[in-house]
Write a protein that holds these residues in place. Structure first.
Motif, PDB file in Angstrom:
ATOM      1  N   ALA A 102      43.877  48.072  33.456  1.00 34.49           N
ATOM      2  CA  ALA A 102      45.143  48.027  32.718  1.00 34.49           C
ATOM      3  C   ALA A 102      46.206  48.876  33.420  1.00 34.49           C
ATOM      4  N   PHE A 103      45.779  50.002  33.952  1.00 29.66           N
ATOM      5  CA  PHE A 103      46.722  50.917  34.595  1.00 29.66           C
ATOM      6  C   PHE A 103      47.327  50.300  35.857  1.00 29.66           C
ATOM      7  N   TYR A 104      46.469  49.773  36.736  1.00 26.84           N
ATOM      8  CA  TYR A 104      46.979  49.146  37.961  1.00 26.84           C
ATOM      9  C   TYR A 104      47.850  47.935  37.622  1.00 26.84           C
ATOM     10  N   SER A 105      47.408  47.186  36.596  1.00 23.32           N
ATOM     11  CA  SER A 105      48.183  46.008  36.211  1.00 23.32           C
ATOM     12  C   SER A 105      49.564  46.417  35.725  1.00 23.32           C
ATOM     13  N   THR A 106      49.623  47.540  35.014  1.00 23.92           N
ATOM     14  CA  THR A 106      50.918  48.028  34.546  1.00 23.92           C
ATOM     15  C   THR A 106      51.809  48.361  35.734  1.00 23.92           C
ATOM     16  N   ILE A 107      51.228  49.014  36.733  1.00 23.75           N
ATOM     17  CA  ILE A 107      52.023  49.373  37.911  1.00 23.75           C
ATOM     18  C   ILE A 107      52.568  48.109  38.577  1.00 23.75           C
ATOM     19  N   GLY A 250      48.815  46.042  25.680  1.00 23.43           N
ATOM     20  CA  GLY A 250      48.477  44.621  25.693  1.00 23.43           C
ATOM     21  C   GLY A 250      47.445  44.316  26.765  1.00 23.43           C
ATOM     22  N   PHE A 251      47.558  44.989  27.905  1.00 21.17           N
ATOM     23  CA  PHE A 251      46.603  44.779  28.990  1.00 21.17           C
ATOM     24  C   PHE A 251      45.209  45.249  28.579  1.00 21.17           C
ATOM     25  N   LEU A 252      45.151  46.349  27.826  1.00 27.46           N
ATOM     26  CA  LEU A 252      43.844  46.837  27.362  1.00 27.46           C
ATOM     27  C   LEU A 252      43.157  45.746  26.546  1.00 27.46           C
ATOM     28  N   GLY A 253      43.949  45.089  25.667  1.00 27.13           N
ATOM     29  CA  GLY A 253      43.386  44.013  24.862  1.00 27.13           C
ATOM     30  C   GLY A 253      43.181  42.749  25.684  1.00 27.13           C
ATOM     31  N   GLY A 254      44.166  42.452  26.538  1.00 28.19           N
ATOM     32  CA  GLY A 254      44.120  41.222  27.327  1.00 28.19           C
ATOM     33  C   GLY A 254      43.058  41.245  28.398  1.00 28.19           C
ATOM     34  N   ALA A 255      42.552  42.443  28.697  1.00 32.81           N
ATOM     35  CA  ALA A 255      41.514  42.577  29.717  1.00 32.81           C
ATOM     36  C   ALA A 255      40.294  41.728  29.376  1.00 32.81           C
TER      37      ALA A 255
END
Lengths: 315, 301
Positions: A102-107, A250-255
């Motif tokens: 999620a972190f890398y995706s956010t970046i 959202g990425f945490l959930g979407g993962a």
């Protein structure tokens, strides 16, 4: 500011209570008898009774809820019905995988989204702007799991970066040691967020550029570059901060979807496997951990938003 | 909420104010190119969903579930426009038959979630006080589950089926409506004419349905069309995970999941259902963007 933080902290208490009640209810909202479903078809009455006893399903509801919250606060989320291991241990082993994803995706989302949004705003109503915004609209409309599959296909056919496809192998836990294995999942998860951030940045920039102080800056004879990057962007980014926080959550959930495609052993897959095998304590555990984390992220976002906004007020 | 709708010009002629604002709404909508394009696309999909299967079964011998092992995993051809899947079923036919399922998920879930959300939002904004606090805290709780997680948790409890996906996605849509409608209700409630109507002795019920609801309609419509896009994506995601419509239903997300194993040898199996999801979701997004620009002059640049 301190007062605001305290008030905001107090506000999260009812939300957290609500979240625990909802997660606790998951097991009780199951149509039929949860213990019977867990035991599987053809299980003896004794087995069902044992499960019921072990999960404390015979106690009154408020006792069960009290025990659930009391244990959860101490980091005890019960044991998995399938593996018998403590839920917290299973989550602990996978938490950072999902967090990193999620972190890398956010970046990636912030990086791509900001660039696209700024270009679009600076050149608004040109062909560039229209093109970027159409791409963003596609990014917004694309199921990311489908995009992930396409990426795998393209990379495989083009034989680009074969290491990135190593991902398809099941990993016992955690990321591989090669950064290239992270590329595809992060692109898959981050693209949709990039589209949202691009649209947000564009409209926020356009709003700021229309304001008086930007005209003043231009009238002072500052170059367009300084006006855009030093004056406009700084203020335009404030509303974007809120979206970035939401995106991370959202990425945490979407993962869940991304991890399924790439066979990543994160919390998302753990949740899905638990749902498939009807491992209710595990479902409760992962859902609770992800949502509590999301509540904390939102809290941080709100506080930083307030902080950034305040600086503007003072100026 | 636009000022215009609220204080629309009342001429000496006897006009029906609601009909007038409705006409105004259509005029503005028709002028917006994005709303028009999106609207036409949506109309086309709806027609395709209902007439498509009928046309196919009347004029051809194609069937969505007819298997033919000899023809499995064929690429697109004149006979099979979108190729065939691992059971030799015609993908084009399945996509046409599946259109209805996708639109069901989109429309029904947003309809259900929208009604609940709108009622909660209006009650919350109109009555304020404790009711407001309780409803909004409840919405905060629902919003604390990021992305697809809430829908996932609900399906986990109810079990995987198309109906349960609709329920789950519907609940997932409630807070968005409640928040937006509450905000609009707060600003409409402050307007003088609401006080005037109340002074005339109108009941709360009448004020809410006759006077507030029509005035918060535009944000609801914008939210609904953007929400349908999200709902379709979420529904397809759940189906992709095997938690939605069960095989052999030609649900696009489920078809994508089936095609996933053949990504290398027969990429078209997953390509077309995914592409269709993109196009349909795109239509709702374009329409929603257009409606927002048309109805909310503040957003127009």
């Amino acid at each position: 500011m301190t007062k605001y933080i305290i008030r905001r902290l107090l506000q999260t208490i009812p939300v957290l209570i609500g979240v625990t009640i909802l997660v606790f209810s998951l097991m009780h909202l199951v149509p039929g008898d949860a213990a019977k479903i867990i035991a599987g078809e053809g299980a003896s009455d004794q087995t069902v009774e044992n499960i019921r006893e072990r999960l404390g399903l015979n106690d009154p509801l408020y006792v069960q809820y009290g025990t659930f919250v009391g244990n959860a606060v101490q980091g005890d989320l019960g044991s998995s019905i399938r593996s018998g291991r403590p839920v917290m241990d299973e989550i602990g082993a996978r938490f950072w995988v999902t967090f990193e994803l999620a972190f890398y995706s956010t970046i990636v989302a912030v990086f791509l989204g900001l660039i696209a949004g700024i270009i679009s705003a600076v050149r608004h109503y040109t062909l560039t702007d229209v093109t970027v915004m159409i791409i963003a609209l596609f990014g917004l409309s694309m199921p990311n799991f489908w995009f992930g599959l396409l990426l795998i296909q393209w990379f495989a056919i083009g034989n680009w970066m074969p290491e990135s496809l190593e991902f398809l192998k099941m990993r016992p836990s955690g990321w591989g040691d090669d950064w290239r294995q992270v590329v595809l999942p992060v692109l898959t998860l981050g693209t949709g967020g990039a589209a949202i951030i691009a649209r947000m940045t564009r409209s926020s920039m356009l709003e700021v550029i229309g304001q008086d102080y930007i005209r003043t800056a231009r009238a002072k004879g500052l170059t367009e570059r300084i006006v855009v990057y030093r004056h406009a962007l700084k203020n335009a980014l404030i509303p974007v901060v809120t979206v970035v926080g939401l995106e991370f959550g959202g990425f945490l959930g979407g993962a869940v979807l991304t991890e399924t495609i790439f066979a990543i052993n994160g919390m998302g897959r753990l949740t899905i496997d638990a749902i498939r095998t009807r491992d209710f304590p595990m479902v409760q555990g992962t859902v609770l951990v992800i949502s509590v984390l999301f509540v904390v992220v939102n809290l941080l976002v709100d506080v930083s938003y307030r902080y950034l906004n305040k600086r503007i007020d003072l100026n | 909420m636009s000022e215009e709708t609220v204080n629309h010009p009342v001429t000496a002629k006897k006009v029906n104010p609601q009909l007038e604002s409705f006409k105004q709404f259509w005029r503005r909508l028709a002028k917006n190119r994005a709303a028009l394009i999106g609207g036409i696309m949506i109309l086309f999909f709806v027609i395709m969903a209902f007439l498509g299967p009928w046309i196919i079964s009347t004029f051809t011998d194609w069937e969505p579930n007819k298997t033919s092992v000899a023809n499995k995993l064929q690429g697109p051809s004149a006979e099979h426009w979108f190729g065939t899947d691992s059971f030799g079923r015609d993908i084009f036919t399945r996509i046409v038959f599946g259109m209805k399922l996708t639109l069901y998920v989109g429309f029904l879930s947003v309809f259900v979630g929208g009604i609940v959300g709108v009622i909660l939002g209006i009650v919350s904004g109109y009555y304020g006080g404790k009711v407001d606090t309780i409803i909004m805290r409840l919405m905060d709780v629902l919003l604390a589950f990021p992305g697809i997680l809430l829908a996932l948790a609900i399906v986990a409890v109810l079990g995987g089926s198309l109906t349960n996906v609709i329920i789950a996605v519907g609940i997932f849509s409630v807070p968005a409506f409640a928040r937006i409608v509450r905000g609009s209700t707060l600003s409409v409630k402050k307007l003088e004419y609401i006080d005037a109507v109340r002074a005339l002795g109108a009941s709360d019920f009448r004020i809410i349905f006759k006077h507030i609801l029509p005035n918060v309609m535009s944000p609801i419509i914008v939210q609904a069309s953007l929400r349908i896009a999200t709902a379709i994506l979420t529904g397809a995601g759940l189906a992709f995970l095997g938690l939605g419509a069960q095989p052999p239903a030609p649900e696009w997300g489920a078809m994508l999941n089936e095609g996933r194993q053949y990504m290398y040898e027969a990429g078209h199996v997953a390509l077309f259902p995914g592409l269709m999801i993109v196009v349909v979701v795109l239509a709702f997004n374009i329409f929603g963007d257009g409606v927002r620009d048309a109805l909310d002059p503040k957003m127009k640049k």
